[in-house]
Each structure stands twice: as structure tokens, then as C-alpha cells.
Design a protein around this motif. Structure first.
Motif, PDB file in Angstrom:
ATOM      1  N   ALA A 140     -13.100  26.210  19.309  1.00  0.00           N
ATOM      2  CA  ALA A 140     -12.433  27.494  19.061  1.00  0.00           C
ATOM      3  C   ALA A 140     -12.427  28.354  20.326  1.00  0.00           C
ATOM      4  CB  ALA A 140     -13.119  28.240  17.918  1.00  0.00           C
ATOM      5  N   GLN A 141     -13.520  28.339  21.075  1.00  0.00           N
ATOM      6  CA  GLN A 141     -13.592  29.114  22.317  1.00  0.00           C
ATOM      7  C   GLN A 141     -12.584  28.583  23.341  1.00  0.00           C
ATOM      8  OE1 GLN A 141     -17.751  28.442  23.101  1.00  0.00           O
ATOM      9  NE2 GLN A 141     -18.352  30.436  22.281  1.00  0.00           N
ATOM     10  N   VAL A 142     -12.504  27.274  23.455  1.00  0.00           N
ATOM     11  CA  VAL A 142     -11.582  26.657  24.408  1.00  0.00           C
ATOM     12  C   VAL A 142     -10.133  26.941  24.010  1.00  0.00           C
ATOM     13  CG1 VAL A 142     -10.740  24.451  25.329  1.00  0.00           C
ATOM     14  CG2 VAL A 142     -13.203  24.867  25.109  1.00  0.00           C
ATOM     15  N   LEU A 143      -9.844  26.844  22.736  1.00  0.00           N
ATOM     16  CA  LEU A 143      -8.489  27.097  22.244  1.00  0.00           C
ATOM     17  C   LEU A 143      -8.069  28.539  22.559  1.00  0.00           C
ATOM     18  CD1 LEU A 143      -6.177  25.736  20.826  1.00  0.00           C
ATOM     19  CD2 LEU A 143      -7.250  26.261  18.646  1.00  0.00           C
ATOM     20  N   GLU A 144      -8.956  29.488  22.322  1.00  0.00           N
ATOM     21  CA  GLU A 144      -8.671  30.890  22.607  1.00  0.00           C
ATOM     22  C   GLU A 144      -8.406  31.093  24.112  1.00  0.00           C
ATOM     23  OE1 GLU A 144     -11.025  35.123  22.586  1.00  0.00           O
ATOM     24  OE2 GLU A 144     -11.530  33.682  21.002  1.00  0.00           O
ATOM     25  N   ALA A 145      -9.253  30.503  24.960  1.00  0.00           N
ATOM     26  CA  ALA A 145      -9.087  30.637  26.406  1.00  0.00           C
ATOM     27  C   ALA A 145      -7.814  29.939  26.902  1.00  0.00           C
ATOM     28  CB  ALA A 145     -10.310  30.067  27.127  1.00  0.00           C
ATOM     29  N   ALA A 146      -7.469  28.796  26.282  1.00  0.00           N
ATOM     30  CA  ALA A 146      -6.249  28.075  26.670  1.00  0.00           C
ATOM     31  C   ALA A 146      -5.012  28.892  26.308  1.00  0.00           C
ATOM     32  CB  ALA A 146      -6.213  26.710  25.985  1.00  0.00           C
ATOM     33  N   ARG A 147      -5.068  29.589  25.191  1.00  0.00           N
ATOM     34  CA  ARG A 147      -3.943  30.457  24.803  1.00  0.00           C
ATOM     35  C   ARG A 147      -3.770  31.589  25.811  1.00  0.00           C
ATOM     36  NH1 ARG A 147      -5.818  30.015  18.866  1.00  0.00           N
ATOM     37  NH2 ARG A 147      -4.384  28.463  18.047  1.00  0.00           N
ATOM     38  N   GLU A 148      -4.894  32.181  26.227  1.00  0.00           N
ATOM     39  CA  GLU A 148      -4.860  33.263  27.228  1.00  0.00           C
ATOM     40  C   GLU A 148      -4.305  32.747  28.554  1.00  0.00           C
ATOM     41  OE1 GLU A 148      -8.853  34.806  27.461  1.00  0.00           O
ATOM     42  OE2 GLU A 148      -8.804  35.504  25.383  1.00  0.00           O
ATOM     43  N   LEU A 149      -4.656  31.519  28.902  1.00  0.00           N
ATOM     44  CA  LEU A 149      -4.197  30.906  30.145  1.00  0.00           C
ATOM     45  C   LEU A 149      -2.669  30.734  30.127  1.00  0.00           C
ATOM     46  CD1 LEU A 149      -5.520  29.712  32.709  1.00  0.00           C
ATOM     47  CD2 LEU A 149      -5.521  27.515  31.561  1.00  0.00           C
ATOM     48  N   LYS A 150      -2.145  30.438  28.952  1.00  0.00           N
ATOM     49  CA  LYS A 150      -0.715  30.181  28.784  1.00  0.00           C
ATOM     50  C   LYS A 150       0.102  31.479  28.873  1.00  0.00           C
ATOM     51  CE  LYS A 150       2.177  26.850  27.755  1.00  0.00           C
ATOM     52  NZ  LYS A 150       2.539  25.888  28.751  1.00  0.00           N
ATOM     53  N   GLU A 151      -0.521  32.613  28.553  1.00  0.00           N
ATOM     54  CA  GLU A 151       0.199  33.911  28.527  1.00  0.00           C
ATOM     55  C   GLU A 151       0.585  34.376  29.907  1.00  0.00           C
ATOM     56  OE1 GLU A 151      -2.412  36.521  26.376  1.00  0.00           O
ATOM     57  OE2 GLU A 151      -1.966  35.554  24.478  1.00  0.00           O
ATOM     58  N   VAL A 166     -11.307  28.818  35.884  1.00  0.00           N
ATOM     59  CA  VAL A 166     -10.862  30.018  35.188  1.00  0.00           C
ATOM     60  C   VAL A 166     -11.976  30.545  34.286  1.00  0.00           C
ATOM     61  CG1 VAL A 166      -9.191  30.902  33.497  1.00  0.00           C
ATOM     62  CG2 VAL A 166      -8.483  29.208  35.194  1.00  0.00           C
ATOM     63  N   ARG A 167     -12.702  29.614  33.657  1.00  0.00           N
ATOM     64  CA  ARG A 167     -13.724  30.015  32.681  1.00  0.00           C
ATOM     65  C   ARG A 167     -14.854  28.997  32.679  1.00  0.00           C
ATOM     66  NH1 ARG A 167     -13.382  32.695  27.490  1.00  0.00           N
ATOM     67  NH2 ARG A 167     -15.543  33.275  27.180  1.00  0.00           N
ATOM     68  N   ILE A 168     -16.084  29.489  32.543  1.00  0.00           N
ATOM     69  CA  ILE A 168     -17.262  28.623  32.441  1.00  0.00           C
ATOM     70  C   ILE A 168     -18.023  29.012  31.180  1.00  0.00           C
ATOM     71  CG2 ILE A 168     -19.441  27.900  33.498  1.00  0.00           C
ATOM     72  CD1 ILE A 168     -18.243  28.766  36.227  1.00  0.00           C
ATOM     73  N   TRP A 169     -18.361  28.004  30.402  1.00  0.00           N
ATOM     74  CA  TRP A 169     -19.231  28.211  29.239  1.00  0.00           C
ATOM     75  C   TRP A 169     -20.518  27.444  29.506  1.00  0.00           C
ATOM     76  CZ3 TRP A 169     -14.031  26.968  28.564  1.00  0.00           C
ATOM     77  CH2 TRP A 169     -13.252  27.906  27.880  1.00  0.00           C
ATOM     78  N   ARG A 170     -21.631  28.138  29.602  1.00  0.00           N
ATOM     79  CA  ARG A 170     -22.929  27.499  29.824  1.00  0.00           C
ATOM     80  C   ARG A 170     -23.689  27.432  28.503  1.00  0.00           C
ATOM     81  NH1 ARG A 170     -23.232  26.321  34.974  1.00  0.00           N
ATOM     82  NH2 ARG A 170     -22.184  27.657  36.446  1.00  0.00           N
ATOM     83  N   LYS A 171     -24.514  26.407  28.374  1.00  0.00           N
ATOM     84  CA  LYS A 171     -25.317  26.209  27.153  1.00  0.00           C
ATOM     85  C   LYS A 171     -24.445  26.364  25.912  1.00  0.00           C
ATOM     86  CE  LYS A 171     -29.572  27.376  29.442  1.00  0.00           C
ATOM     87  NZ  LYS A 171     -30.704  28.229  29.598  1.00  0.00           N
ATOM     88  N   VAL A 172     -23.375  25.594  25.894  1.00  0.00           N
ATOM     89  CA  VAL A 172     -22.368  25.616  24.830  1.00  0.00           C
ATOM     90  C   VAL A 172     -22.990  25.328  23.466  1.00  0.00           C
ATOM     91  CG1 VAL A 172     -20.369  24.307  23.960  1.00  0.00           C
ATOM     92  CG2 VAL A 172     -20.509  24.936  26.375  1.00  0.00           C
TER      93      VAL A 172
END
Length: 157
Positions: free
Chosen positions: A146-157, A133-139
Motif C-alpha cells: 500500500a505504501q509503494v502504491l501510494e508513492a508510485a501514484r505520486e511519482l506518476k503525477e 525518490v523514496r526509502i522505507w527502512r525497517k519495512v
């Protein structure tokens, strides 16, 4: 090897992990998960990243997201790291870097003029359907949770 992209099927994996666990893509079928690759246990950036994820773990779990950290470290080093920082999510050992290679994160790196192969700090958010669903490179370690939490919330919607 083709670089993975959002929408690609996540490569299969099976690895030994901290706490005597084993993690595998088969066991995660039907649920979303984050597979995050970090270079080396007990280093400053990796510690910042892991502790941030641990702190966000209750919220991530509430959203139904499983978390797995992956490094080329051997299990004893991973166990020591997990115990030292109270990391309860699985940290997996990819000593032969086959999983890192499958995900395209085993790369040539350079430090102080020396080149070597190692893990590029990268995270993959995988949906319940097994697709990336999402890739973060050079994290950036301090921003990761915080980025993962935001994306996980979007995934849940």
C-alpha cells in the motif's frame, strides 16, 4: 560507507533472478522501479510482503513501476519461493550481498542474543532519472504494498 538518502543516485546492480532472468540497473534506465530487500525467502514476513506486492502488481505495472525483490538466498531457494506463491515479478539473488552493501542494508542484526550479519528489510523507489525518490527502512511487510502504491501514484503525477 555513506548512507543513501532520497535524491542520491541509486547504486548500479546486476543480478540473476527468478525465471532465468537477469535484472540490472542498466536495463531499467529511463523507467521507475522499486528495489526491495528482504531477509529470507519462504519466511512469514517475507511471504506476507511478497504476496502483497504480487497482489498490487497490476496497479503498479499500470503506473509503469518495475518491481524487483532482492535477498541473499541462492537461486534455487528463490525459484521455489516464487513458484510456491505464484510470484511473477523478478526475485534477485544477492548471495555475496554486494548489492545489499551498496544500498547500506547489509547490517549487524541480533536475534535471541546472537549477533549476525543480514539484510535489513528496506525498499528503495527509484525514479526514471536513476535517483532515489523514496526509502522505507525497517519495512512492515503487511503495509508495504500500500505504501509503494501510494508513492508510485505520486511519482506518476
Amino acid at each position: 560507507m555513506t548512507e543513501l538518502a532520497e535524491g542520491s543516485n541509486a547504486p548500479a546492480f546486476r543480478m540473476a533472478a527468478s525465471g532465468g532472468r537477469e535484472v540490472s540497473s542498466d536495463a531499467l534506465k529511463g523507467q521507475p522501479y522499486l528495489l526491495y530487500f528482504y531477509p529470507k525467502a519462504n519466511t512469514p514476513g517475507c511471504t506476507t510482503q511478497a504476496c502483497g506486492v504480487q497482489e498490487a502488481l497490476p496497479q503498479l505495472a499500470h503506473l509503469g513501476l518495475e518491481i524487483i525483490g532482492v535477498s541473499p538466498d541462492a537461486i534455487p531457494a528463490i525459484e521455489k519461493f516464487a513458484k510456491k506463491y505464484g510470484l511473477s515479478f523478478p526475485l534477485a539473488s544477492d548471495e555475496d550481498h554486494k548489492v545489499a552493501e551498496a544500498y547500506g542494508v547489509w547490517v549487524q542484526k541480533s536475534l535471541y542474543g546472537r549477533t549476525f550479519m543480514g539484510v535489513e528489510r528496506t525498499s528503495f523507489l527509484v525514479g526514471a532519472d536513476g535517483k532515489i525518490v523514496r526509502i522505507w527502512r525497517k519495512v512492515k511487510p503487511a503495509e508495504h504494498a500500500a505504501q509503494v502504491l501510494e508513492a508510485a501514484r505520486e511519482l506518476k503525477e
